[in-house]
Design an enzyme around this catalytic site. Sequence first.
Site, PDB file in Angstrom:
ATOM      1  N   ASP A 171       0.799  -1.224   0.000  1.00  9.48           N
ATOM      2  CA  ASP A 171       0.000   0.000   0.000  1.00  9.48           C
ATOM      3  C   ASP A 171       0.831   1.273   0.000  1.00  9.48           C
ATOM      4  OD1 ASP A 171       0.943   0.060   2.596  1.00  9.48           O
ATOM      5  OD2 ASP A 171      -0.983   0.477   3.514  1.00  9.48           O
ATOM      6  N   TYR A 262      10.918   4.421   1.514  1.00 14.81           N
ATOM      7  CA  TYR A 262      11.841   3.446   2.103  1.00 14.81           C
ATOM      8  C   TYR A 262      13.252   3.551   1.536  1.00 14.81           C
ATOM      9  CZ  TYR A 262       7.963   1.008   4.380  1.00 14.81           C
ATOM     10  OH  TYR A 262       6.902   0.694   5.181  1.00 14.81           O
TER      11      TYR A 262
END
Length: 441
Positions: A171, A262
């Site tokens: 997601d 990330y």
Amino acid sequence: MKKNNIVLVGGGSTWTPGILKAMTTHLNQFALNRVVLYDVDASRQEVIGEFAKILFKEEASDVEVVYTTDKEVAYKEVDFVFCQMRTGGFDMREKDEKIPLKHGAIGQETCGPGGFSYGLRSIRDMEEMVRDVRRLSPDAWILNYTNPAAIVALALDKIFPEENKILNICDQPVNLLRSYSKLIDYDVDKLEPVYFGLNHFGWFTHIYDAFGNDRAPELKEIISNGGFRPVDAEQRDQSWLDTYAMVEDMLHDFPDYLPNTYLQYYLYPEYKVKKLDPNWTRTDEVREGREKKVFAECRRIVENGTAKDSKVVHNDAHGDMMVEVAASIANNERRTFIVMVRNEGIIANLPDDSMVEVAASLGANGPHPYAVGHIDTFYKGLIENQHAFEKLTVEAYIEKSYTKALQALTLNRTVVDAKKARVILDELIEANKGYWPELKK
């Protein structure tokens, strides 16, 4: 419209109430007959299960709701499996984060040694789940959100190469798109993304609006001048606000594309290690924050017998994505989602066996990915290094190889040093007894 039978694996998760709420609000798009919550932790499952019964009684009373710790009940005659298991729970997640940090490496649940550790635990249970589902529901779609999704996706592709009804999704691209849409005040459902990379390791190259205009340059300018916050910032813990804020730094150094959040762990590992507290990690934050809040709210709802006054339980990006992906498959809608698929030429100059994350149309026959073509040297080098880490991690599991595990950690950009990799690996082996296969030297 067919009414579907669903099993949600990891039904005792704090994310489950949001998925359940999304199910009730998307019934006109994705009709339901039965929803089963399955978890190996009976105490967590009961709290969420009793909440689920109240929610569906009030919002979708014709849908049967069951919660169980028996996989023979859970997987029987289902159309879709929503999988979000966490092998080892928060106790093992804490070790994934704190052991690497003790040795000066990134401590994060899906990146670096923590993701490696979690991945070796997840593969075993995911393999077992697929075999059980195929025994009891041969034609079910398995929609996997289990982390670390990159390692899990690659492992499942190696173990079940002929499978065509397993879809690995995440997601975070959706969260980013929702946040972008807020910045430019534009309907997220009308944005068309162009994206490439691996899971938790990718970039948006273009984001087109309904008129074919690329809004990526505008977004880069807004973020570079004013920073970046998630669309649901008021509901996020501080660590997530810090994570989104780093996008501005990444754009300053590498302005070509909009990065997945990330990537900061791989691009700035030394900087991030200095900012992380080895005694108080994301696990502690979740336990003290979302974990307490969600379970307290579910218990309150069960005690009061109604969920109508709840402001805590709502469908979020995670829940909406899971339900909308299932609906696109069930109804052959062929909507565009960012998903993980075997490369096979999609990104022309990357290995065919890598599990890339790209935009694809999604219908009854699964994903049809959009070609990316060649990517530039910098991004190719980063991705090939990360793919090598992921591939060696999976091979270490399958072959029970200590050497390949050490090679994997040494390659990872958050570690690099082989002596550090060995110290971390040996401590993770001890911590994961009973979860990992025995690695042979």
